[in-house]
Scaffold this motif. Structure first.
Motif, short mmCIF file in Angstrom:
data_model
loop_
_atom_site.label_atom_id
_atom_site.label_comp_id
_atom_site.label_asym_id
_atom_site.label_seq_id
_atom_site.Cartn_x
_atom_site.Cartn_y
_atom_site.Cartn_z
N ALA A 247 0.75 -1.21 -0.11
CA ALA A 247 -0.09 0.08 0.07
C ALA A 247 0.87 1.30 -0.11
CB ALA A 247 -0.67 0.19 1.17
N LEU A 248 0.42 2.25 -0.40
CA LEU A 248 1.15 3.61 -0.67
C LEU A 248 0.53 4.54 0.46
CD1 LEU A 248 1.92 5.44 -3.90
CD2 LEU A 248 1.50 6.63 -1.65
N SER A 249 1.48 4.70 1.42
CA SER A 249 0.93 5.69 2.39
C SER A 249 2.12 6.73 2.81
CB SER A 249 0.68 4.71 3.78
OG SER A 249 2.20 3.92 4.18
N GLY A 250 1.81 7.78 3.12
CA GLY A 250 2.77 8.91 3.64
C GLY A 250 3.15 9.71 2.54
N LEU A 251 2.37 9.64 1.23
CA LEU A 251 2.81 10.13 0.02
C LEU A 251 1.82 11.12 -0.45
CD1 LEU A 251 5.65 8.06 -1.60
CD2 LEU A 251 5.97 10.09 -0.30
N PRO A 252 0.67 11.64 0.44
CA PRO A 252 -0.44 12.40 -0.21
C PRO A 252 -0.29 13.47 -1.27
CG PRO A 252 -0.08 13.11 1.87
CD PRO A 252 1.10 12.15 1.75
N ASP A 253 0.92 14.07 -1.26
CA ASP A 253 1.18 15.05 -2.23
C ASP A 253 1.48 14.59 -3.62
OD1 ASP A 253 0.68 16.87 -0.12
OD2 ASP A 253 2.55 17.16 0.50
N LEU A 254 1.89 13.33 -3.63
CA LEU A 254 2.55 12.93 -4.83
C LEU A 254 1.72 11.83 -5.66
CD1 LEU A 254 5.98 11.67 -3.97
CD2 LEU A 254 5.31 13.75 -4.70
N TYR A 255 0.48 11.24 -4.86
CA TYR A 255 -0.37 10.32 -5.62
C TYR A 255 -1.93 10.44 -4.94
CZ TYR A 255 4.04 7.66 -6.86
OH TYR A 255 5.11 7.43 -7.49
N GLU A 256 -2.73 10.13 -5.80
CA GLU A 256 -4.02 10.02 -5.42
C GLU A 256 -4.44 8.74 -5.63
OE1 GLU A 256 -7.58 11.95 -7.38
OE2 GLU A 256 -5.96 12.49 -8.95
N MET A 257 -5.16 7.98 -4.83
CA MET A 257 -5.70 6.65 -4.84
C MET A 257 -6.93 6.55 -5.81
SD MET A 257 -7.31 4.41 -1.60
CE MET A 257 -5.76 4.58 -0.76
N VAL A 258 -6.99 5.66 -6.52
CA VAL A 258 -8.10 5.32 -7.41
C VAL A 258 -8.71 4.11 -7.34
CG1 VAL A 258 -8.79 5.29 -10.04
CG2 VAL A 258 -6.88 6.81 -9.27
N GLN A 259 -9.87 3.82 -6.76
CA GLN A 259 -10.64 2.64 -6.36
C GLN A 259 -10.97 2.13 -7.81
OE1 GLN A 259 -10.91 0.87 -3.68
NE2 GLN A 259 -10.59 2.37 -1.85
N CYS A 260 -10.62 0.78 -8.16
CA CYS A 260 -11.14 0.14 -9.28
C CYS A 260 -12.15 -1.23 -9.06
CB CYS A 260 -9.99 -0.31 -9.93
SG CYS A 260 -8.85 1.07 -10.62
N SER A 261 -12.17 -1.66 -7.90
CA SER A 261 -13.31 -2.81 -7.70
C SER A 261 -13.31 -3.73 -8.62
CB SER A 261 -14.55 -2.20 -7.60
OG SER A 261 -14.83 -0.65 -7.29
N PRO A 262 -12.45 -4.72 -8.39
CA PRO A 262 -11.58 -4.78 -7.67
C PRO A 262 -10.24 -4.12 -7.74
CG PRO A 262 -11.43 -6.94 -8.62
CD PRO A 262 -12.41 -5.90 -9.19
N GLY A 263 -9.57 -3.84 -6.65
CA GLY A 263 -8.15 -3.14 -6.83
C GLY A 263 -8.01 -1.76 -6.48
N ILE A 264 -6.74 -1.39 -6.18
CA ILE A 264 -6.52 0.05 -6.03
C ILE A 264 -5.23 0.59 -6.83
CG2 ILE A 264 -5.57 1.64 -4.37
CD1 ILE A 264 -7.35 -0.05 -2.20
N ILE A 265 -5.36 1.33 -7.65
CA ILE A 265 -4.12 2.07 -8.33
C ILE A 265 -4.00 3.47 -7.70
CG2 ILE A 265 -4.61 0.37 -10.09
CD1 ILE A 265 -5.78 2.73 -11.78
N TYR A 266 -2.86 4.05 -8.23
CA TYR A 266 -2.38 5.30 -7.93
C TYR A 266 -2.16 6.20 -8.89
CZ TYR A 266 -2.24 2.72 -3.43
OH TYR A 266 -2.26 2.10 -2.38
N ARG A 267 -2.87 7.53 -9.07
CA ARG A 267 -2.61 8.41 -10.15
C ARG A 267 -1.60 9.60 -9.81
NH1 ARG A 267 -7.83 9.30 -12.56
NH2 ARG A 267 -8.17 10.23 -10.73
N LYS A 268 -0.49 9.92 -10.51
CA LYS A 268 0.12 10.89 -10.27
C LYS A 268 -0.37 12.39 -9.97
CE LYS A 268 4.32 13.56 -12.04
NZ LYS A 268 5.59 13.46 -12.78
N LYS A 269 -0.05 12.87 -8.96
CA LYS A 269 -0.43 14.32 -8.63
C LYS A 269 0.55 15.31 -9.47
CE LYS A 269 -3.53 14.11 -4.46
NZ LYS A 269 -3.60 14.81 -3.11
N GLY A 270 0.17 16.42 -9.72
CA GLY A 270 1.10 17.48 -10.04
C GLY A 270 1.61 17.51 -11.26
#
Length: 270
Positions: A247-270
């Motif tokens: 899991a990605l934790s502690g980097l809220p400024d870099l990535y946003e979580m995207v729920q895909c049901s099932p599964g979670i992916i992360y999109r680049k912020k900025g």
């Protein structure tokens, strides 16, 4: 092979320093089983002798890291990341461009990058003309794993670990007791040796990064560093896919979580 507590601590610290792999306490049995052959070949009786030799011998260092790296892998592991790629990410990317750049950050013996390449082939079959150029950069720290991946030849046992029958017949050709990946699947995959602790600046920029089932071997600080530097390799709005137990934790400024049901992916912020 008997390993003393001080020797184990010395080796554990050295291994983390050179490749980031964090060995847990009481893993002497694992080190012993993985390195027994190398120790016997060099006629070393103490692990401290091996560490001393590795400090000055880069080939030995590579061989030891290779032995300590887990190359367990499956075809289409966890299945949903590949479904997300085929049904969400590729259509989204193709709505704005006809090229795809993807990085597979822990390619092992090739099962993941070839699985990704087969998904791309399947997408192109269903969506002719949508994608015209695709590149998968596949990296690993293990030279022996990379050689096996480049060969693209697998026995029935390896293929039994997740390879669907229809894709086997469509994308592989039979060679006596093994199957070889077809050229159309292999051609878009470029294998490179890379230690994830080192620079990514020569890799390029990516629409999608698969960094799956490798971060579990690193300390929290090393994970954070790797994820921060992966962020800089992603194109604007690019996606990161991690392993099922990561899991990605502690980097809220870099990535946003995207729920895909099932599964979670992360999109680049900025």
């Amino acid at each position: 092979m008997e390993i003393t507590k001080p020797d184990f601590a010395l080796f554990r610290d050295y291994l983390e320093r050179v490749c980031g792999i964090l060995l847990g306490d009481n893993k002497e049995y694992l080190v012993s089983s993985r390195l027994r052959g190398i120790m016997k070949e060099l006629e070393f009786t103490a692990l401290s002798e091996l560490v001393k030799k590795m400090e000055i011998d880069s080939r030995l260092r590579e061989k030891v890291v290779d032995a300590m790296t887990t190359n367990e892998t499956l075809w289409f592991r966890d299945s949903h990341p590949f479904k997300i790629l085929q049904e969400k990410l590729l259509p989204e990317i193709c709505a704005k461009q006809k090229n795809l750049d993807l990085w597979c950050a822990a390619s092992s013996t090739g099962q993941e990058p070839y699985s990704i390449s087969m998904i791309i082939e399947e997408f192109k079959r269903s969506n002719p003309g949508k994608l015209t150029s695709e590149k998968i950069v596949a990296t690993d720290i293990s030279s022996s794993a990379l050689e096996a991946a480049k060969a693209g030849q697998y026995d029935q046992l390896a293929l039994g670990r997740g390879m669907p029958e229809d894709l086997l017949t469509r994308y592989f050709s039979k060679h006596e007791n093994s199957w070889k990946v077809n050229a159309n699947v292999a051609a878009r995959v470029q294998y490179r040796m890379l230690n994830l602790l080192h620079s990514y600046s020569m890799l390029g920029k990516f629409d999608v990064v698969f960094c799956r089932n490798v971060l579990i071997y690193f300390s929290g600080d090393v994970k954070k560093d790797i994820l921060t530097r992966i962020h800089s390799t992603l194109k604007p709005g690019g996606y990161l896919l991690l392993g099922a137990s990561e899991a990605l934790s502690g980097l809220p400024d870099l990535y946003e979580m995207v729920q895909c049901s099932p599964g979670i992916i992360y999109r680049k912020k900025g």
